[in-house]
Design an enzyme around this catalytic site. Structure first.
Site, PDB file in Angstrom:
ATOM      1  N   HIS A  69       0.882  -1.171   0.000  1.00 59.10           N
ATOM      2  CA  HIS A  69       0.000   0.000   0.000  1.00 59.10           C
ATOM      3  C   HIS A  69       0.921   1.222   0.000  1.00 59.10           C
ATOM      4  O   HIS A  69       1.600   1.501   0.991  1.00 59.10           O
ATOM      5  CB  HIS A  69      -0.874  -0.048   1.250  1.00 59.10           C
ATOM      6  CG  HIS A  69      -2.089   0.815   1.198  1.00 59.10           C
ATOM      7  ND1 HIS A  69      -3.116   0.596   0.309  1.00 59.10           N
ATOM      8  CD2 HIS A  69      -2.447   1.904   1.937  1.00 59.10           C
ATOM      9  CE1 HIS A  69      -4.065   1.514   0.506  1.00 59.10           C
ATOM     10  NE2 HIS A  69      -3.670   2.315   1.473  1.00 59.10           N
TER      11      HIS A  69
ATOM     12  N   LYS B  80     -10.180   6.343  -3.672  1.00 63.55           N
ATOM     13  CA  LYS B  80      -9.207   7.364  -3.253  1.00 63.55           C
ATOM     14  C   LYS B  80      -7.861   6.912  -3.793  1.00 63.55           C
ATOM     15  O   LYS B  80      -7.445   5.768  -3.565  1.00 63.55           O
ATOM     16  CB  LYS B  80      -9.231   7.400  -1.725  1.00 63.55           C
ATOM     17  CG  LYS B  80      -8.052   8.042  -1.049  1.00 63.55           C
ATOM     18  CD  LYS B  80      -8.479   8.503   0.337  1.00 63.55           C
ATOM     19  CE  LYS B  80      -7.383   8.343   1.363  1.00 63.55           C
ATOM     20  NZ  LYS B  80      -7.760   8.903   2.670  1.00 63.55           N
TER      21      LYS B  80
ATOM     22  N   LYS C 101      -3.824   7.292  -3.953  1.00 59.60           N
ATOM     23  CA  LYS C 101      -2.707   7.817  -3.182  1.00 59.60           C
ATOM     24  C   LYS C 101      -1.678   8.368  -4.150  1.00 59.60           C
ATOM     25  O   LYS C 101      -1.128   7.614  -4.975  1.00 59.60           O
ATOM     26  CB  LYS C 101      -2.094   6.700  -2.346  1.00 59.60           C
ATOM     27  CG  LYS C 101      -2.957   6.299  -1.172  1.00 59.60           C
ATOM     28  CD  LYS C 101      -2.945   7.386  -0.149  1.00 59.60           C
ATOM     29  CE  LYS C 101      -3.563   6.943   1.157  1.00 59.60           C
ATOM     30  NZ  LYS C 101      -3.616   8.042   2.119  1.00 59.60           N
TER      31      LYS C 101
ATOM     32  N   ASP D  78      -5.454  11.588  -2.495  1.00 56.80           N
ATOM     33  CA  ASP D  78      -4.859  11.928  -1.209  1.00 56.80           C
ATOM     34  C   ASP D  78      -3.371  12.139  -1.427  1.00 56.80           C
ATOM     35  O   ASP D  78      -2.646  11.201  -1.778  1.00 56.80           O
ATOM     36  CB  ASP D  78      -5.104  10.798  -0.201  1.00 56.80           C
ATOM     37  CG  ASP D  78      -4.685  11.194   1.213  1.00 56.80           C
ATOM     38  OD1 ASP D  78      -4.146  12.301   1.391  1.00 56.80           O
ATOM     39  OD2 ASP D  78      -4.899  10.381   2.136  1.00 56.80           O
TER      40      ASP D  78
ATOM     41  N   GLU E 134      -7.337  15.548  -0.974  1.00 62.35           N
ATOM     42  CA  GLU E 134      -7.109  15.413   0.473  1.00 62.35           C
ATOM     43  C   GLU E 134      -5.686  15.860   0.826  1.00 62.35           C
ATOM     44  O   GLU E 134      -4.723  15.424   0.193  1.00 62.35           O
ATOM     45  CB  GLU E 134      -7.343  13.936   0.850  1.00 62.35           C
ATOM     46  CG  GLU E 134      -7.185  13.639   2.325  1.00 62.35           C
ATOM     47  CD  GLU E 134      -7.599  12.208   2.667  1.00 62.35           C
ATOM     48  OE1 GLU E 134      -8.365  11.583   1.881  1.00 62.35           O
ATOM     49  OE2 GLU E 134      -7.151  11.708   3.717  1.00 62.35           O
TER      50      GLU E 134
ATOM     51  N   ASP F  76      -6.816  16.342   6.484  1.00 63.82           N
ATOM     52  CA  ASP F  76      -6.636  15.064   7.170  1.00 63.82           C
ATOM     53  C   ASP F  76      -5.546  15.214   8.240  1.00 63.82           C
ATOM     54  O   ASP F  76      -5.843  15.507   9.390  1.00 63.82           O
ATOM     55  CB  ASP F  76      -6.313  13.955   6.165  1.00 63.82           C
ATOM     56  CG  ASP F  76      -6.183  12.598   6.829  1.00 63.82           C
ATOM     57  OD1 ASP F  76      -6.575  12.474   8.007  1.00 63.82           O
ATOM     58  OD2 ASP F  76      -5.681  11.634   6.204  1.00 63.82           O
TER      59      ASP F  76
ATOM     60  N   LYS G   7     -11.093  11.052  12.246  1.00 63.76           N
ATOM     61  CA  LYS G   7     -10.531   9.744  12.612  1.00 63.76           C
ATOM     62  C   LYS G   7     -10.512   9.652  14.123  1.00 63.76           C
ATOM     63  O   LYS G   7     -10.044  10.610  14.779  1.00 63.76           O
ATOM     64  CB  LYS G   7      -9.107   9.587  12.064  1.00 63.76           C
ATOM     65  CG  LYS G   7      -9.034   9.599  10.551  1.00 63.76           C
ATOM     66  CD  LYS G   7      -7.630   9.382  10.016  1.00 63.76           C
ATOM     67  CE  LYS G   7      -7.648   9.460   8.493  1.00 63.76           C
ATOM     68  NZ  LYS G   7      -6.312   9.359   7.898  1.00 63.76           N
TER      69      LYS G   7
ATOM     70  N   GLU H   5     -14.260   5.737   4.583  1.00 60.47           N
ATOM     71  CA  GLU H   5     -13.266   4.866   3.946  1.00 60.47           C
ATOM     72  C   GLU H   5     -12.897   3.759   4.937  1.00 60.47           C
ATOM     73  O   GLU H   5     -11.726   3.431   5.086  1.00 60.47           O
ATOM     74  CB  GLU H   5     -12.037   5.685   3.546  1.00 60.47           C
ATOM     75  CG  GLU H   5     -11.431   6.435   4.730  1.00 60.47           C
ATOM     76  CD  GLU H   5     -10.177   7.241   4.424  1.00 60.47           C
ATOM     77  OE1 GLU H   5      -9.888   7.496   3.253  1.00 60.47           O
ATOM     78  OE2 GLU H   5      -9.488   7.611   5.389  1.00 60.47           O
TER      79      GLU H   5
END
Ligand code: MUC
Ligand code: MG
Length: 373
Positions: free
Chosen positions: A22, A167, A169, A198, A224, A249, A273, A327
């Site tokens: 990831h 989303k 990255k 993001d 983001e 974020d 979050k 998410e």
């Protein structure tokens, strides 16, 4: 009859594989490390919580190891022997003695709520005032680092009717390379899916001004955290110019941060979050600030496993409005689950479990296997 007290604090570090690497701007994750907390209470109830971060110390100011140490050395003496049913009093006691450490605080708050919910046979959402929705629409992050693989993955998710918001990255490559990658994915998916990006703080304001126009032209619907988390004025200037909305974020590391960002009109959307503001109850304070300021809400993740994910879901299910959805896909990025009743994802939604407390139960055999010795 006297109230049950917290008797013992148990903290486990659990290393789990991810289904694929990831790739974030600051680090490529090849696995995920969960920190799980068990609060053993004198009435036999065990409350569970999670304090999971991303990429060791590269994302947040707490690492899995520091969270475990601080829970054992500093939080445990504050809560052991105390009334487990008065959550507000315990949180006050912790907040008087512990600065920051919102990940660790989130695990404690979650475990106290889980225990109290189990005791009263109601859900954590009920303890927070009740659900206004039983399912949460859930985005998926495309972050394999490869355009063709990301498109294949998105197609699979659409076929499975699991996710229709993606989303992407970006931020690790040259901005033009990243924008070409994003544009190719949006072109392939068309109107069947929404695409957001993001940047994880990787851009300068000058780059972001140009990129926001190009991303808008490509059909991207939101950006983001393009700038460094401390650059609130830059976010406010960019928000005023960008044709598509910005979401804050990493800039939100506390309830106070969310107030400052709202005052400055730094972003029209907040990624909430539980780990950033100290738990499922504390995150409601950030949500209230956003609502009062006309800022839209998004239910974010720290890529937690099932415990942290369902704790977030319980909180997010209580918001009056959740315009940008969530998410909460963390458990789906892991090859293993450490609960006996995994969360259900269907029709593009995460379905809130029924059952008291968090509504999930740990799989002790799996935990014993995957816990760091
Ligand atoms: C972040 O910055 O939003 C959330 C989803 C994901 O893929 O990474 C995280 C962190
Ligand atoms: Mg983010």
């Amino acid at each position: 009859m006297s109230s049950p007290v917290v008797q013992r604090v148990e903290v486990l570090i659990v290393d789990l594989p991810t289904i694929r690497p990831h790739k974030l701007a600051m680090r490529t994750m090849k696995g995920q490390t969960l920190v799980l907390l068990k609060l053993h209470c004198s009435d036999g109830v065990v409350g569970i919580g999670e304090a999971t971060t991303i990429g060791g110390l590269s994302y947040g100011a707490e690492s899995p190891e520091s969270i475990k140490t601080n829970l054992e050395a500093w939080f445990a003496p504050l809560i052991v022997g105390e009334d487990a049913t008065n959550i507000n009093r315990l949180l006050k006691r912790i907040n008087q003695q512990v600065r920051g450490n919102t990940f660790a605080k989130s695990a404690v708050e979650t475990a106290l709520l889980d225990a109290q919910g189990k005791r009263l046979d109601i859900s954590v959402a009920d303890l927070l005032g009740g659900r206004v929705r039983e399912g949460l629409e859930c985005a998926w992050t495309l972050a394999s680092g490869d355009t063709v693989r990301d498109i294949d993955e998105a197609e699979q998710m659409l076929d499975l009717r699991r996710h229709r918001h993606f989303k992407l990255k970006i931020g690790a490559n040259d901005p033009l390379v990243d924008i070409a990658h994003v544009s190719a994915i949006k072109r392939a998916l068309g109107d069947r899916a929404s695409v957001r990006v993001d940047v994880n703080q990787a851009w300068s304001e000058a780059v972001a001004i140009r990129a926001s126009q190009m991303l808008a032209d490509a059909g991207v619907e939101l950006i983001e955290q393009p700038l460094h988390r401390s650059d609130r004025l830059g976010m406010a200037r960019l928000s005023a110019k960008s044709p598509i909305p910005l979401m804050a974020d990493e800039a939100i590391e506390s309830v106070a941060d969310s107030f400052a960002l709202a005052q400055m009109a730094a972003a029209p959307i907040f990624a909430l979050k539980i780990a950033k503001t100290g738990g499922p109850k504390s995150v409601l304070k950030t949500a209230a600030i956003a609502e009062a300021a006309g800022i839209a809400l998004y239910g974010g993740t720290m890529l937690e496993g099932t415990v942290g994910t369902v704790a977030s879901a319980q909180a997010f299910s209580t918001f009056e409005s959740l315009e940008w959805h969530t998410e909460l896909f963390g458990p789906l990025l892991l090859t293993e689950d450490v609960v006996i009743n995994p969360l259900q994802y269907r029709d593009f939604q995460l379905i809130l479990p029924s059952g008291s407390g968090l509504g999930v139960h740990l799989d002790e055999e799996k935990l014993a296997f995957f816990s760091r010795k």
